[in-house]
Design a protein around this motif. Structure first.
Motif, PDB file in Angstrom:
ATOM      1  N   PHE A   1      -7.737   3.231  -7.732  1.00  0.00           N
ATOM      2  CA  PHE A   1      -7.011   1.973  -7.543  1.00  0.00           C
ATOM      3  C   PHE A   1      -7.813   1.015  -6.661  1.00  0.00           C
ATOM      4  O   PHE A   1      -8.010  -0.164  -7.002  1.00  0.00           O
ATOM      5  CB  PHE A   1      -5.641   2.269  -6.929  1.00  0.00           C
ATOM      6  CG  PHE A   1      -4.909   1.069  -6.417  1.00  0.00           C
ATOM      7  CD1 PHE A   1      -4.215   0.236  -7.283  1.00  0.00           C
ATOM      8  CD2 PHE A   1      -4.913   0.766  -5.070  1.00  0.00           C
ATOM      9  CE1 PHE A   1      -3.539  -0.875  -6.817  1.00  0.00           C
ATOM     10  CE2 PHE A   1      -4.241  -0.340  -4.586  1.00  0.00           C
ATOM     11  CZ  PHE A   1      -3.552  -1.161  -5.460  1.00  0.00           C
TER      12      PHE A   1
ATOM     13  N   TYR B   1       2.072   7.085  -6.671  1.00  0.00           N
ATOM     14  CA  TYR B   1       1.151   8.153  -7.073  1.00  0.00           C
ATOM     15  C   TYR B   1       1.654   9.521  -6.610  1.00  0.00           C
ATOM     16  O   TYR B   1       1.453  10.530  -7.303  1.00  0.00           O
ATOM     17  CB  TYR B   1      -0.239   7.886  -6.512  1.00  0.00           C
ATOM     18  CG  TYR B   1      -0.958   6.735  -7.177  1.00  0.00           C
ATOM     19  CD1 TYR B   1      -0.842   6.504  -8.546  1.00  0.00           C
ATOM     20  CD2 TYR B   1      -1.762   5.868  -6.434  1.00  0.00           C
ATOM     21  CE1 TYR B   1      -1.502   5.456  -9.153  1.00  0.00           C
ATOM     22  CE2 TYR B   1      -2.433   4.814  -7.042  1.00  0.00           C
ATOM     23  CZ  TYR B   1      -2.297   4.609  -8.401  1.00  0.00           C
ATOM     24  OH  TYR B   1      -2.958   3.558  -8.992  1.00  0.00           O
TER      25      TYR B   1
ATOM     26  N   GLY C   1      -5.839   4.096 -11.557  1.00  0.00           N
ATOM     27  CA  GLY C   1      -5.542   5.259 -10.743  1.00  0.00           C
ATOM     28  C   GLY C   1      -4.819   6.335 -11.521  1.00  0.00           C
ATOM     29  O   GLY C   1      -5.105   7.529 -11.376  1.00  0.00           O
TER      30      GLY C   1
ATOM     31  N   TRP D   1       0.838  -1.205   0.000  1.00  0.00           N
ATOM     32  CA  TRP D   1       0.000   0.000   0.000  1.00  0.00           C
ATOM     33  C   TRP D   1       0.866   1.245   0.000  1.00  0.00           C
ATOM     34  O   TRP D   1       0.579   2.222  -0.700  1.00  0.00           O
ATOM     35  CB  TRP D   1      -0.921   0.018   1.232  1.00  0.00           C
ATOM     36  CG  TRP D   1      -1.920  -1.080   1.284  1.00  0.00           C
ATOM     37  CD1 TRP D   1      -2.075  -1.992   2.281  1.00  0.00           C
ATOM     38  CD2 TRP D   1      -2.915  -1.403   0.307  1.00  0.00           C
ATOM     39  NE1 TRP D   1      -3.097  -2.861   1.989  1.00  0.00           N
ATOM     40  CE2 TRP D   1      -3.635  -2.524   0.785  1.00  0.00           C
ATOM     41  CE3 TRP D   1      -3.250  -0.871  -0.927  1.00  0.00           C
ATOM     42  CZ2 TRP D   1      -4.669  -3.103   0.066  1.00  0.00           C
ATOM     43  CZ3 TRP D   1      -4.291  -1.447  -1.639  1.00  0.00           C
ATOM     44  CH2 TRP D   1      -4.987  -2.534  -1.152  1.00  0.00           C
TER      45      TRP D   1
ATOM     46  N   PHE E   1      -5.480   6.855  -5.715  1.00  0.00           N
ATOM     47  CA  PHE E   1      -5.607   5.755  -4.767  1.00  0.00           C
ATOM     48  C   PHE E   1      -7.054   5.279  -4.678  1.00  0.00           C
ATOM     49  O   PHE E   1      -7.320   4.075  -4.551  1.00  0.00           O
ATOM     50  CB  PHE E   1      -5.113   6.203  -3.392  1.00  0.00           C
ATOM     51  CG  PHE E   1      -4.931   5.069  -2.423  1.00  0.00           C
ATOM     52  CD1 PHE E   1      -4.055   4.035  -2.698  1.00  0.00           C
ATOM     53  CD2 PHE E   1      -5.623   5.047  -1.228  1.00  0.00           C
ATOM     54  CE1 PHE E   1      -3.881   2.994  -1.805  1.00  0.00           C
ATOM     55  CE2 PHE E   1      -5.461   4.010  -0.328  1.00  0.00           C
ATOM     56  CZ  PHE E   1      -4.582   2.974  -0.614  1.00  0.00           C
TER      57      PHE E   1
ATOM     58  N   VAL F   1       2.242   1.855  -3.443  1.00  0.00           N
ATOM     59  CA  VAL F   1       1.254   2.441  -4.355  1.00  0.00           C
ATOM     60  C   VAL F   1       1.095   3.937  -4.083  1.00  0.00           C
ATOM     61  O   VAL F   1       1.104   4.758  -5.008  1.00  0.00           O
ATOM     62  CB  VAL F   1      -0.101   1.711  -4.218  1.00  0.00           C
ATOM     63  CG1 VAL F   1      -1.194   2.440  -4.989  1.00  0.00           C
ATOM     64  CG2 VAL F   1       0.025   0.275  -4.710  1.00  0.00           C
ATOM     65  N   LEU F   2       0.971   4.301  -2.810  1.00  0.00           N
ATOM     66  CA  LEU F   2       0.838   5.719  -2.465  1.00  0.00           C
ATOM     67  C   LEU F   2       2.092   6.503  -2.850  1.00  0.00           C
ATOM     68  O   LEU F   2       2.005   7.638  -3.336  1.00  0.00           O
ATOM     69  CB  LEU F   2       0.573   5.864  -0.965  1.00  0.00           C
ATOM     70  CG  LEU F   2      -0.841   5.512  -0.493  1.00  0.00           C
ATOM     71  CD1 LEU F   2      -0.899   5.470   1.027  1.00  0.00           C
ATOM     72  CD2 LEU F   2      -1.861   6.504  -1.029  1.00  0.00           C
TER      73      LEU F   2
END
Length: 310
Positions: free
Chosen positions: A116, A12, A144, A5, A113, A8-9
């Protein structure tokens, strides 16, 4: 999973910094925009802090400082109250410019997010086989990017129209609306509890979007209406006793959403009663400001490399 997680953050966030360059190089001194709308939208953040913190007055919709001594009702103005509320700690701790830029970058990261999570939640329906789980992750990651960094959103951010760039709560609301309507075993109390929880969270994110940008909240109402019609016509239960499991979450969503929008409606009602029909004839500027599907796949005329091609 936690590292995934965060990855992913982080991905982005990096994209947000790169695709809004050179904002990061002037983060403490400049906001995005062309000097027309961005000062007014930055003023919104200052006004919410000034009214609620300095003056200790929760009524943010009425101001008699502008056009004095005539009091102005800001209920129909693009006030972005939620953004203003979120900006208060940053205004008090750093500056208004930094608060404005952090909220803009956060709108990109949260939009990505949310999209996503939305696609990831639907991957069992989109990708049936277990072997395609990795494909579902990549599809969610790409979704996303497409939603958050589409040319339309970047266009409005570059013009300093931060209210129109505040579309980050839509995918979260859609996520829980679809969970609310997910077909599960009818008559199961646990399934009803899950639907009710999803309805409450959908109402929360709908309210967030309403207080960030009212236009997008109206889009969500259209989505909810289509979802309800689909559920009634296509996925309706056969047993009469099962209707509570289908209609109960919609009722809870409606009640909580009305509670969330009540202060805004209360501020709007006096002007509505005084002015009567305030709706503009025709489509307004919809033909100019709407983004078609192709707009998510090609740059705008403001693109630094491909602007002439666009």
């Amino acid at each position: 999973p936690g590292l995934r997680w965060l990855g992913v953050l982080g991905f982005y966030t990096l994209l947000a910094l790169l695709l809004t360059w050179p904002l990061a190089a002037h983060f403490t001194t400049h906001t995005a925009g062309d000097g027309i709308d961005d000062p007014a939208l930055a003023w919104n953040l200052w006004w919410v802090k000034e009214r609620m913190v300095v003056q200790a007055n929760p009524d943010i919709f009425h101001v008699d400082w502008m056009f004095h001594p005539i009091q102005i009702n800001l209920a129909f103005y693009t006030l972005t109250p939620l953004n203003g509320l979120l900006s208060v700690p940053w205004q008090l701790g750093v500056s208004l410019v930094v608060a404005n830029n952090l909220l803009l970058l956060a709108s990109f990261v949260l939009s990505a997010f949310g999209a996503f999570l939305l696609v990831l939640d639907q991957r069992k329906q989109l990708f049936a086989s277990a072997a395609s789980a990795s494909i579902g992750w990549m599809a969610a990651l790409l979704a996303g990017v497409i939603y958050a960094f589409a040319s339309a959103k970047l266009f409005y951010a570059s013009l300093g129209q931060f209210n129109i760039a505040s579309s980050q709560w839509i995918p979260f609301a859609a996520l829980y609306l679809l969970r609310m309507a997910r077909p599960e075993e009818v008559g199961n109390s646990e399934a009803l509890r899950k639907r009710m929880r999803a309805a409450a969270l959908a109402a929360l994110f709908f309210t967030f979007q309403l207080w960030a940008e009212l236009t997008y909240a109206s889009f969500l109402l259209i989505f909810i209406a289509l979802l309800f019609v689909w559920q009634v016509l296509v996925a309706r239960p056969r047993a009469r006793c099962a209707w509570l499991h289908w209609l109960g979450p919609y009722a809870l969503f409606g009640v909580l959403s009305l509670v969330g929008m009540a202060p805004l409606l209360w501020a709007m009602i006096p002007d509505l009663l005084r002015e009567g029909d305030f709706f503009a004839s025709g489509g307004g500027f919809a033909d100019v400001f709407s983004a078609d599907l192709a707009g998510y796949l090609h740059p705008t005329r403001l693109h630094p490399l491909w602007g002439a091609f666009a």
